[in-house]
Every structure is written in C-alpha cells, then in structure tokens.
Design an enzyme around this catalytic site. Structure first.
Site, PDB file in Angstrom:
ATOM      1  N   VAL A  86     -23.819 -21.128  -4.209  1.00 13.15           N
ATOM      2  CA  VAL A  86     -24.104 -22.563  -4.327  1.00 13.15           C
ATOM      3  C   VAL A  86     -24.026 -23.253  -2.964  1.00 13.15           C
ATOM      4  CG1 VAL A  86     -23.492 -24.687  -5.547  1.00 13.15           C
ATOM      5  CG2 VAL A  86     -23.210 -22.487  -6.679  1.00 13.15           C
ATOM      6  N   CYS A  87     -23.041 -22.847  -2.160  1.00 10.36           N
ATOM      7  CA  CYS A  87     -22.874 -23.456  -0.830  1.00 10.36           C
ATOM      8  C   CYS A  87     -24.131 -23.266   0.019  1.00 10.36           C
ATOM      9  CB  CYS A  87     -21.696 -22.824  -0.102  1.00 10.36           C
ATOM     10  SG  CYS A  87     -20.161 -22.908  -1.007  1.00 10.36           S
TER      11      CYS A  87
END
Lengths: 195, 189
Positions: A86-87
C-alpha cells in the site's frame, strides 16, 4: 492432513487479498499480508501544537518542522515501510497533485522509519518526487513515537497530519494500515486551510 | 467413519475454494472471453456517446458500441501508468484521427482501487480523452487476476460476445506497432 488443509486455506485467503501495485516495482514488493488495522495510541490531538522534529531527507537536506512555521501549511504523511504494497501505491499519487498542495500553500513531508539508503532506492522507483522524504530511522521511530503513531513492531501507522502555518494540528487521519487514505479526504482538509 | 467423512467434505470444500481462487487469479487469456463485469457508466455526455451508451447505471464491456475495445487497467497512484499516459493518449489520437478506425476501436481505462475523484485527477492531469472508470473496491481487479498495472487487454466484440486478443502487463511500447498488431489480429479494414 490438517496441515495440508490449513496451508491450502491460507494460500487461498492470501490469493484474494487484492491490492493494486504498479509494475514500476516489478516483483520487489514484500507483502506482509493483512495487519492489525491500528496498533498505537495517539499522543497529539487536533488543536495541539505539533511536536517539532528534525530529520534527514533523501535529498540530503536536514528538515525541521519549525522551518515551515509562518510560511507554509504542512501535510505529514507517515507510511509504515518501504517496499510494501500500500505504501508503494500512496506517495506516487501525491506526486501528481503538487498543484493542489501549492494552491493551498502547503508542502508535504513523507516520513518512514526506514534508513536513507532504503528510502533512496524505493522512492527512485516512483519517479522524481516533488516533496521531501524523511528518514525516522534513528533514534528508531522517534518522531512517529512523538506523534503516537509508532506501532509495536517498530513501523509507523499509515497516518496523515495537517499542520497550519501556526504549527497547530488541524487534521489527523490514522488510517487502517491495510488501506490507502482516499485523496479527496486530504484535499477537503487542505481546502479548509488559510492560503 | 464420521471423521473420514468430515475430512473428505473439508478436503472437497478446500479444493473447491482453491479452484475458485485459482480461477480468480488468472488474467483473461488470449482466445478467452472478457469477464462480464458491471462498470459504472460515465456521467459526461461526450463519454457516453463515445461508448455508444445512454442513461446512468452500469454497463458491460460487450455493450460498448465498437468492434474492438482496448481496456487499460491502471491506477492514479501507479508511476508506470503515469509515465504511460502520454503514450496511451497518443494511441487514442491515432485511432480517432484515422477514419478507417474511428468508431471501430474504443479505449477505456479502469482505475483499480481508485475513487471517481482519483480517476478524475488522473484524467485532468494527463488530459485523457477516453473514459476512465473507477474500480474502488477491487471488484473488477479480483476478476482479472489482480494484475499489476498498467495492464492492457484488447477485446474483440461480435454479436454481444467477447474475445480477448491481447492481454499483457506493462507499457504498450510503440503505439503504431501496437495498433497495427490490433488491426491485423482483429481483421479490421
């Protein structure tokens, strides 16, 4: 037999854990699977003066929050770790909306607990970022800890803080670590800021 | 005996679940069909007209008024998709500027885990002229094998049926070569 059944189930569950991921990272992203959505207790609240900090940036600069006081609104984006799903799909989105930040006289500071070399390699895959990326590596996670977003496993939460020109915290979103915060929510907060 | 039956049922359930998952993680294959997924209709009249649709609600790829549909799976947050945007725009212009192909090949983008706000950001930033449809909850993404982005799928339409003629991860490369390949594969004249 039970072990085989359990393994099959786990593989299956893992397979349906969808996330969008850019080909930019090839197969270099480590997927930690679903994590506890939140694992820390905030130490600041909206209306508080943001705790000051000084960190090294990938650009080579040394950045202090107080440098922006009286000059710029500041958005701090803590993301848990480099090279995770996600980052890796969060900051490249902020990278194409520089104009939105600028129109609200705001800068962004991206922070993770990773070291500078790791952040250098990781952010290079995102193209040229317009914002500063800061390393909260040592003392490990000290800035995340000041804000109360350091998780028990040593990474930070996925959290956004909006700080006005007076250094006051105007917005906090400690998001579910497994999900990317929607851009529109952040932009709505920026629209409330004094230019 | 009861234990054996229970283990057998559990095994079958796991195998069935695994089979379903396996089916879900495969991207559409060349020669296969495109999943019949409902996508939100664009609200802009020009985009509805481009797709040959009307009204609001949902549509499926096989309802697009075209012989061929190029589906770009992208995300506003994907740096490669950002880098590829000018190339796809140029492909759109090549098609629209060619009277032989205009109206016969359409392009749509599907923004994985993007809200409408986010696909609009991408659209405005890169001046994309074809419709970009959000897939905020991964609904489509899960049915096409959770592919990385950008991913391109080219679908031939005939009589309401779909046939995948191209399914590939990564940039298109030279868009003229790509277009020639599509025209050749589909027999468009």
């Amino acid at each position: 037999m039970k072990k085989i059944l359990l393994s099959s189930l786990l593989i299956c569950l893992f397979a349906v854990n969808a996330y969008a991921l850019s080909e930019a990272y090839k197969n270099n992203i480590y997927n930690p699977g679903a994590l506890k959505p939140r694992d820390s207790v905030l130490k600041v609240k909206v209306g508080d003066a943001a705790p000051d900090f000084t960190l090294k940036a990938v650009s080579g600069k040394t950045i202090s929050l107080k440098d922006y006081q009286g000059k710029k609104n500041v958005v701090i984006s803590f993301v848990p770790a480099a090279w995770t799903p996600v980052c890796s799909d969060q900051w490249p989105g902020y990278n194409i909306v520089q104009d939105l930040f600028e129109s609200h006289d705001a800068v962004m500071l991206g922070i993770t607990v990773d070291s500078i070399p790791t952040l250098f390699s990781w952010t290079n895959q995102m193209g040229k970022l317009w914002f500063e990326v800061l390393s909260d590596f040592w003392p490990h996670g000290a800035v995340a800890e000041k804000f109360g977003v350091l998780r028990s496993d040593g990474v930070s939460e996925r959290a956004l803080f909006v700080i006005d020109k007076k250094g006051i915290i105007c917005y906090i979103d400690v998001h579910d670590i497994n999900q990317r915060p929607p851009l529109e929510a952040l932009v709505r907060e920026l629209e409330k800021m004094q230019p | 005996m009861k234990r054996k039956i229970a283990v057998s049922i559990l095994s079958m359930a796991v195998l069935l679940m695994a089979a379903v998952c396996y089916a879900e993680v495969n991207p559409p294959q060349v020669g296969g069909t495109f999943p019949e997924i409902e996508l939100a209709k664009p609200t802009a009249p020009a985009e509805l007209q481009y797709l040959g649709l009307s009204g609001s609600g949902f549509f499926k790829v096989n309802q697009i008024k075209s012989d061929v549909v190029i589906v770009e799976i992208f995300s506003m947050y994907c740096p490669y998709c950002q880098g590829e945007a000018p190339n796809v725009n140029s492909l759109y212009s090549l098609i629209e500027g060619n009277p032989r192909l205009k109206g016969k090949i359409k392009i749509i983008g599907i923004g994985i885990n993007n809200s409408l706000y986010e696909t609009n950001i991408f659209k405005n930033k890169y001046k994309v002229q074809f419709p970009l449809i959000p897939d905020g909850d991964f609904k489509l993404h899960k049915t096409i094998g959770q592919v990385r982005t950008p991913y391109f799928i080219v679908v031939k339409l005939k009589g309401g049926k779909t046939e995948v003629i191209y399914s590939k991860l990564g940039a298109l490369g030279d868009n003229k070569t790509f277009l020639d390949q599509i025209v050749k594969s589909t027999g468009l004249k």
